[in-house]
Design a protein around this motif. Structure first.
Motif, short mmCIF file in Angstrom:
data_model
loop_
_atom_site.label_atom_id
_atom_site.label_comp_id
_atom_site.label_asym_id
_atom_site.label_seq_id
_atom_site.Cartn_x
_atom_site.Cartn_y
_atom_site.Cartn_z
N THR A 12 0.83 -1.20 0.00
CA THR A 12 0.00 0.00 0.00
C THR A 12 0.87 1.25 0.00
OG1 THR A 12 -1.75 -1.20 1.16
CG2 THR A 12 -1.84 1.21 1.24
N SER A 31 2.28 1.57 -3.43
CA SER A 31 1.23 1.97 -4.35
C SER A 31 0.98 3.48 -4.28
CB SER A 31 -0.05 1.20 -4.05
OG SER A 31 -1.11 1.63 -4.86
N GLY A 58 1.79 5.93 -7.27
CA GLY A 58 0.68 6.72 -7.82
C GLY A 58 1.02 8.20 -7.86
N MET A 79 1.24 1.68 -12.54
CA MET A 79 0.18 1.84 -11.53
C MET A 79 -0.14 0.48 -10.91
SD MET A 79 -1.98 3.80 -9.93
CE MET A 79 -2.13 5.31 -10.84
N ASP A 85 -2.64 -1.93 -9.11
CA ASP A 85 -4.05 -2.22 -8.90
C ASP A 85 -4.14 -3.56 -8.19
OD1 ASP A 85 -6.77 -2.59 -8.92
OD2 ASP A 85 -6.96 -2.68 -11.11
N LYS A 91 -6.57 -5.15 -7.24
CA LYS A 91 -7.70 -5.97 -7.66
C LYS A 91 -7.28 -7.06 -8.63
CE LYS A 91 -10.76 -2.09 -7.11
NZ LYS A 91 -11.11 -0.91 -7.88
N ILE A 92 -6.19 -6.85 -9.36
CA ILE A 92 -5.75 -7.86 -10.33
C ILE A 92 -4.96 -8.99 -9.67
CG2 ILE A 92 -5.68 -6.17 -12.20
CD1 ILE A 92 -2.54 -6.48 -12.01
#
Length: 173
Positions: A85, A88, A92, A105, A107, A109-110
């Protein structure tokens, strides 16, 4: 200081430490809830650990993250998600500033299987190799220091502990 004042001070210190422990536990619960869920093999996890360990020094962290065993996990440990995190958020910010390309980037979710872990490891590797990202992180630390004077960018790879604490807290918020 009177004995009563010492006792009150010790009581307040104990209460503060208890509250800090509760906050840490709450954060761990949040990161555990945010952890990617899927099927992750030790081999893929350790590829991500290697990429993480290459990136940690840019954040002034000397400790390496321990490798995983050969077992398959269905979620990532909260302390590992906390690091991801932080990465990230920093990446970002660097993408917004035009320092890193948009394909770096992160993600989460992937990340549902080994392919997602490998993609994430690749993105971390790109950031770790980027001289611009390194300068970006050093600049962010100097900008966040209250009352910091305008100075030339330092090329030193090491940050003092106070600067690192500020960077870590900024990245975690």
């Amino acid at each position: 200081m009177t004995p009563d004042e010492k006792m009150d001070l010790e009581k307040m210190r104990s209460q503060a430490m208890t509250r800090q422990g509760e906050v840490d536990e709450g954060e761990d619960e949040l990161f555990a809830a945010a952890s990617p869920k899927g099927k992750f093999t030790g081999k893929a996890l350790n590829g991500l650990v290697e990429a993480t360990n290459r990136l940690l020094p840019l954040f002034g962290l000397d400790d390496k993250y321990d490798r995983f065993g050969s077992e398959t996990l269905t979620s990532l440990p909260p302390e590992f998600v906390r690091l991801l995190t932080m990465f990230s958020k920093a990446m970002g910010d660097a993408i917004e500033a035009g320092i890193l390309p948009e394909d770096t980037m992160i993600d989460m979710k992937i990340v549902v299987d080994d392919n997602g872990l490998q993609a994430l490891a690749g993105r971390l590797g790109m950031a770790a190799k980027s001289p611009g990202f390194k300068r970006f992180l050093l600049r962010k630390v100097s900008e966040s220091a209250p009352g910091a004077e305008e100075e030339e960018e330092e090329t030193s790879e090491e940050m003092d502990s106070e600067g690192m604490d500020k960077l870590m807290s900024e990245r975690m918020s």
